[in-house]
Motif scaffolding. Structure first.
Motif, mmCIF file in Angstrom:
data_model
loop_
_atom_site.group_PDB
_atom_site.id
_atom_site.type_symbol
_atom_site.label_atom_id
_atom_site.label_comp_id
_atom_site.label_asym_id
_atom_site.label_seq_id
_atom_site.Cartn_x
_atom_site.Cartn_y
_atom_site.Cartn_z
ATOM 1 N N GLY A 2 0.809 -1.205 0.000
ATOM 2 C CA GLY A 2 0.000 0.000 0.000
ATOM 3 C C GLY A 2 0.842 1.255 0.000
ATOM 4 N N LEU A 3 0.172 2.391 -0.022
ATOM 5 C CA LEU A 3 0.836 3.692 -0.030
ATOM 6 C C LEU A 3 1.739 3.856 1.183
ATOM 7 N N ALA A 4 1.282 3.495 2.347
ATOM 8 C CA ALA A 4 2.065 3.660 3.579
ATOM 9 C C ALA A 4 3.390 2.913 3.474
ATOM 10 N N GLU A 5 3.359 1.685 2.986
ATOM 11 C CA GLU A 5 4.582 0.889 2.870
ATOM 12 C C GLU A 5 5.524 1.470 1.812
ATOM 13 N N ARG A 6 4.963 1.897 0.679
ATOM 14 C CA ARG A 6 5.796 2.486 -0.395
ATOM 15 C C ARG A 6 6.487 3.755 0.091
ATOM 16 N N LYS A 7 5.719 4.618 0.772
ATOM 17 C CA LYS A 7 6.302 5.880 1.265
ATOM 18 C C LYS A 7 7.336 5.614 2.354
ATOM 19 N N ALA A 8 7.074 4.687 3.239
ATOM 20 C CA ALA A 8 8.036 4.340 4.291
ATOM 21 C C ALA A 8 9.325 3.802 3.678
ATOM 22 N N GLU A 9 9.200 2.965 2.656
ATOM 23 C CA GLU A 9 10.365 2.425 1.971
ATOM 24 C C GLU A 9 11.132 3.522 1.231
ATOM 25 N N GLU A 10 10.422 4.438 0.587
ATOM 26 C CA GLU A 10 11.048 5.560 -0.116
ATOM 27 C C GLU A 10 11.816 6.442 0.862
ATOM 28 N N ILE A 11 11.201 6.746 2.013
ATOM 29 C CA ILE A 11 11.869 7.576 3.026
ATOM 30 C C ILE A 11 13.119 6.872 3.549
ATOM 31 N N LYS A 12 13.034 5.559 3.783
ATOM 32 C CA LYS A 12 14.203 4.797 4.247
ATOM 33 C C LYS A 12 15.325 4.846 3.208
ATOM 34 N N ARG A 13 14.978 4.678 1.936
ATOM 35 C CA ARG A 13 15.976 4.730 0.861
ATOM 36 C C ARG A 13 16.653 6.104 0.813
ATOM 37 N N ILE A 14 15.861 7.163 0.931
ATOM 38 C CA ILE A 14 16.415 8.523 0.920
ATOM 39 C C ILE A 14 17.335 8.725 2.113
ATOM 40 N N ARG A 15 16.927 8.288 3.291
ATOM 41 C CA ARG A 15 17.764 8.425 4.493
ATOM 42 C C ARG A 15 19.061 7.636 4.353
ATOM 43 N N ASP A 16 18.979 6.445 3.791
ATOM 44 C CA ASP A 16 20.185 5.646 3.572
ATOM 45 C C ASP A 16 21.142 6.349 2.609
ATOM 46 N N GLN A 17 20.611 6.941 1.540
ATOM 47 C CA GLN A 17 21.440 7.679 0.579
ATOM 48 C C GLN A 17 22.095 8.884 1.250
ATOM 49 N N GLN A 18 21.322 9.614 2.053
ATOM 50 C CA GLN A 18 21.862 10.780 2.746
ATOM 51 C C GLN A 18 22.942 10.365 3.740
ATOM 52 N N SER A 19 22.716 9.286 4.452
ATOM 53 C CA SER A 19 23.703 8.778 5.405
ATOM 54 C C SER A 19 24.983 8.378 4.677
ATOM 55 N N SER A 20 24.826 7.703 3.549
ATOM 56 C CA SER A 20 25.977 7.295 2.752
ATOM 57 C C SER A 20 26.742 8.510 2.232
ATOM 58 N N LEU A 21 26.016 9.522 1.794
ATOM 59 C CA LEU A 21 26.643 10.746 1.300
ATOM 60 C C LEU A 21 27.383 11.481 2.417
ATOM 61 N N ARG A 22 26.773 11.549 3.605
ATOM 62 C CA ARG A 22 27.441 12.188 4.752
ATOM 63 C C ARG A 22 28.731 11.448 5.097
ATOM 64 N N GLU A 23 28.686 10.129 5.075
ATOM 65 C CA GLU A 23 29.866 9.322 5.374
ATOM 66 C C GLU A 23 30.959 9.562 4.332
ATOM 67 N N TRP A 24 30.563 9.633 3.059
ATOM 68 C CA TRP A 24 31.529 9.915 1.991
ATOM 69 C C TRP A 24 32.173 11.286 2.204
ATOM 70 N N HIS A 25 31.388 12.300 2.583
ATOM 71 C CA HIS A 25 31.931 13.641 2.835
ATOM 72 C C HIS A 25 32.862 13.640 4.043
ATOM 73 N N ARG A 26 32.514 12.916 5.094
ATOM 74 C CA ARG A 26 33.403 12.826 6.270
ATOM 75 C C ARG A 26 34.729 12.189 5.881
ATOM 76 N N GLU A 27 34.664 11.131 5.113
ATOM 77 C CA GLU A 27 35.877 10.457 4.667
ATOM 78 C C GLU A 27 36.711 11.383 3.784
ATOM 79 N N ARG A 28 36.048 12.119 2.927
ATOM 80 C CA ARG A 28 36.737 13.068 2.037
ATOM 81 C C ARG A 28 37.451 14.151 2.846
#
Length: 161
Positions: A2-28
């Motif tokens: 349903g919509l709730a599951e799709r949106k929750a999954e989308e938000i998790k994916r976005i947060r994971d990408q942001q976390s990965s990007l922050r980690e890449w910037h810290r390493e840089r």
């Protein structure tokens, strides 16, 4: 799903990408801080090699010398008038490389002093240490060639003995 599951999954994916990007910037940032001195050393070595080769090939540049006063400063200077001087400094507090040129046609005061050239210490997409002007990434040999272009061109206007 349903919509709730799709949106929750989308938000998790976005947060994971942001976390990965922050980690890449810290390493840089860590790479920049830890490799800036060795990157400056590599630049100094490239400049020294280029100046040594050029002074052997161009008679009017035989008095061109490289002096390294300390770990953060380098000077390329001709030994007679008209002369050119290139001062290169590494500011470790701002991770900035600054290059200033002076041309002396006679006397102690420079005739011309163009705007300084600045590069930031950075890391490329592979997290290899490099320099950047804010648009393009450069490795030490490329920065050496950019800085020495003006120095070497100066000797095209100098009459040799």
């Amino acid at each position: 799903m349903g919509l709730a599951e799709r949106k929750a999954e989308e938000i998790k994916r976005i947060r994971d990408q942001q976390s990965s990007l922050r980690e890449w910037h810290r390493e840089r940032i860590q790479i920049v801080r830890s490799h800036a001195p060795s990157l400056f050393d590599s630049l100094a070595e490239c400049i020294t090699d280029e100046v040594d080769r050029f002074s052997k090939l161009e008679k009017s540049a035989q008095g061109l010398r490289v002096n390294r006063s300390d770990a953060n400063h380098l000077q390329v200077e001709s030994d007679r008038f008209p002369k050119i001087k290139l001062n290169v400094s590494n500011d470790s507090t701002t991770n900035t490389l600054t290059a200033e040129f002076d041309e002396y046609h006679s006397g102690l005061w420079p005739k011309t002093r163009p705007k300084p050239i600045r590069f930031k210490f950075s890391a490329d997409e592979r997290l290899e240490p490099c320099f950047t002007d804010g648009r393009t990434e450069f490795h030490p040999q490329e920065v050496a060639e950019i800085l020495l272009e003006k120095v070497f061109s100066f000797f095209g206007y100098v009459q040799s003995d």
